[in-house]
Enzyme design. Structure first.
Site, mmCIF file in Angstrom:
data_model
loop_
_atom_site.group_PDB
_atom_site.id
_atom_site.type_symbol
_atom_site.label_atom_id
_atom_site.label_comp_id
_atom_site.label_asym_id
_atom_site.label_seq_id
_atom_site.Cartn_x
_atom_site.Cartn_y
_atom_site.Cartn_z
ATOM 1 N N GLU A 143 0.795 -1.238 0.000
ATOM 2 C CA GLU A 143 0.000 0.000 0.000
ATOM 3 C C GLU A 143 0.824 1.284 0.000
ATOM 4 O OE1 GLU A 143 -2.954 -0.102 3.113
ATOM 5 O OE2 GLU A 143 -3.884 -1.910 2.351
ATOM 6 N N GLU B 174 -5.442 -8.753 0.974
ATOM 7 C CA GLU B 174 -6.050 -8.444 2.271
ATOM 8 C C GLU B 174 -7.532 -8.222 2.060
ATOM 9 O OE1 GLU B 174 -4.439 -5.184 4.605
ATOM 10 O OE2 GLU B 174 -2.376 -5.771 4.144
HETATM 11 C C1 FCB Z 1 -4.466 -2.227 5.612
HETATM 12 C C2 FCB Z 1 -3.079 -2.535 6.127
HETATM 13 C C3 FCB Z 1 -3.035 -3.589 7.204
HETATM 14 C C4 FCB Z 1 -4.196 -3.474 8.168
HETATM 15 C C5 FCB Z 1 -5.502 -3.339 7.433
HETATM 16 C C6 FCB Z 1 -6.718 -3.250 8.324
HETATM 17 O O1 FCB Z 1 -4.475 -0.940 5.077
HETATM 18 O O2 FCB Z 1 -2.254 -2.963 5.066
HETATM 19 O O3 FCB Z 1 -1.792 -3.501 7.840
HETATM 20 O O4 FCB Z 1 -3.978 -2.437 9.047
HETATM 21 O O5 FCB Z 1 -5.478 -2.223 6.587
#
Ligand code: FCB
Length: 447
Positions: A163, A355
């Site tokens: 990110e 994620e």
């Molecule tokens: C993302 C991050 C991760 C976590 C999630 C909830 O942006 O990559 O580390 O904090 O959000």
């Protein structure tokens, strides 16, 4: 709903969020140590000093992963464990930790997905200017090579950055994340240097024989309020322009230079000759971290949000949807809309959901956590991954955020995203009902 035979199922974590042991074995301070220890930055004054104590408990954590049947585990390497001040020879003790972790994973037949940077920049590099200075990108490439030299014989899947939008625009734009600066110009410079760091590292790891290279972005479909619940709603011309501009600032600003060698017109940077050739080094996969859509509408006269330089005249709006404990709207079909679009726009790479997950106010009762809300969230999003694949999107896997409850950045330990509950007083791990549900999903390769 069945998934392709080769579909990768797993979970993700990040070094600062779980490891603890911040002063051990030669680890230097990172920007998150400094930031979390500065009063007012993190809820309840929480820090990552102990976190889930994973540095000492990695063996039992890997055992837990095996019991859940995970096929892949995405974790990050803490740069300040490898180079305490961000330069110079690699610290053998820091490398040894990840070496043992990788061996434990392979023994458990779990594929390691290594992320080289999940936000814990060595503090010394920040003291020399951090991501807004170009040199940091070159330091990152050297560090990447040092980690690859040690793990490259066993690790196939390499991610450069997690990110970069968040690192740049929350770290240097609105200052909600470390190092907590508030300067739009710095944020834009940081974004470019993060991409340069990605490209330099990708090029060098490829030369060294890395088989699979990935960049992970926080992407989201950008929608008008009406489009949240009605994908067919036709926006006004002004709203459509707002949507396009925010899509460029969030997603195209990273994927266009990496995959096409050019910045979108909406993004202006100081770009030196040759930078875009470096940044567009070939990669294999783009990782998508999806939690919720980005909802916007045209609002003439609205000043730019600190985290969004270039967003003048646009207002960020709420979505009409139920929310998680973070207050994030739950819009599962945002994920399929996003994957289908990106797969169409960037047919040259594969995608992976690196994620996806949710925080809820979990309660342990009788040794169980009945987190029906999390199961519903995950099942809803997985169904949308299935729909995206059926619609032709090239999606290779799905990793839940997160394996464990952990240090949720500025929210501290208050927000629990884990499949596994962590009692921070005792470090006891309790698989939630969602973990057992996910185990069955993996075993059946589908829902
Ligand atoms: C993302 C991050 C991760 C976590 C999630 C909830 O942006 O990559 O580390 O904090 O959000």
């Amino acid at each position: 709903m069945r998934f392709p035979e080769s579909f990768v199922w797993g979970a993700a974590t990040a070094s600062y969020q779980i490891e603890g042991a911040v002063d051990e074995d030669g680890r230097g301070p990172s920007i998150w140590d400094t930031f979390s220890r500065t009063p007012g930055n993190v809820a309840m004054g929480d820090t990552g000093d102990v976190a889930c104590d994973h540095y000492h408990r990695y063996r039992s954590d890997v055992r837990l992963m095996r019991e859940l049947g995970l096929k892949a585990y995405r974790f990050s390497v803490a740069w300040p464990r490898i180079q305490a001040d961000g330069t110079g020879p690699a610290n053998p003790k820091g490398l040894a930790f990840y070496d043992k972790l990788v061996d434990a994973l392979l023994e458990a037949e779990i594929s390691p997905y290594v992320t080289l940077y999940h936000w814990d920049l060595p503090q010394s590099l920040e003291d020399r200017g951090g991501w807004p200075v170009r040199d940091t990108a070159y330091r990152f490439a050297d560090y990447a090579v040092a980690v690859h030299d040690r793990l490259g014989d066993r690790v196939e899947h390499w991610t450069t950055l997690n990110e970069p939008w968040v690192s740049a625009f929350l770290g240097y734009g609105n200052g909600v994340h470390a190092p907590g600066h508030k300067d739009a110009g710095d944020a834009e410079r940081a974004a470019h240097h993060l991409l340069l760091a990605h490209g330099l590292a990708a090029g060098r790891l490829r030369e060294l024989g890395a088989r699979s290279l990935m960049l992970v972005v926080n992407s989201a479909p950008v929608l008008t309020p009406a489009q949240v619940n009605d994908p067919c709603s036709v926006p006004s011309e002004a709203d459509a322009a707002a949507v396009d501009r925010i899509h460029a600032l969030l997603t195209r600003r990273f994927l266009d230079p990496v995959l096409r060698g050019s910045y979108p017109d909406e993004v202006r940077h100081e770009v030196r000759d040759g930078d875009l050739e470096i940044i567009s080094a070939p990669i294999d996969l783009v990782g998508i971290n999806y939690y919720n859509p980005c909802v916007v509408q045209a609002a003439p006269g609205e000043p730019a949000d600190l985290a969004w330089p270039g967003s003048e005249g646009i207002r960020f709006a709420a979505a009409d949807a139920p929310t998680t404990a973070m207050g994030w709207p739950i819009v599962p079909d945002g994920l399929s809309r996003l994957l289908v679009r990106l797969s169409r726009d960037y047919p040259e790479v594969g995608f992976m959901v690196t994620e996806n997950g949710a925080a809820f106010d979990d309660v342990v009762a009788g040794g169980r956590v009945h987190d029906e809300d999390r199961i519903a969230y995950l099942a809803g999003h997985l169904r949308e991954v299935g729909h995206a694949i059926a619609a032709g999107a090239d999606v290779r896997g799905y990793l839940v955020w997160s394996l464990l409850d952990n240090f949720e950045w500025a929210f501290g330990y208050d927000q629990r995203f884990g499949l596994v509950h962590v009692d921070y007083a005792t470090q006891a791990r309790t698989p939630k009902d969602s973990a057992l549900w996910f185990r069955d999903v993996i075993a059946g390769n589908g829902l």
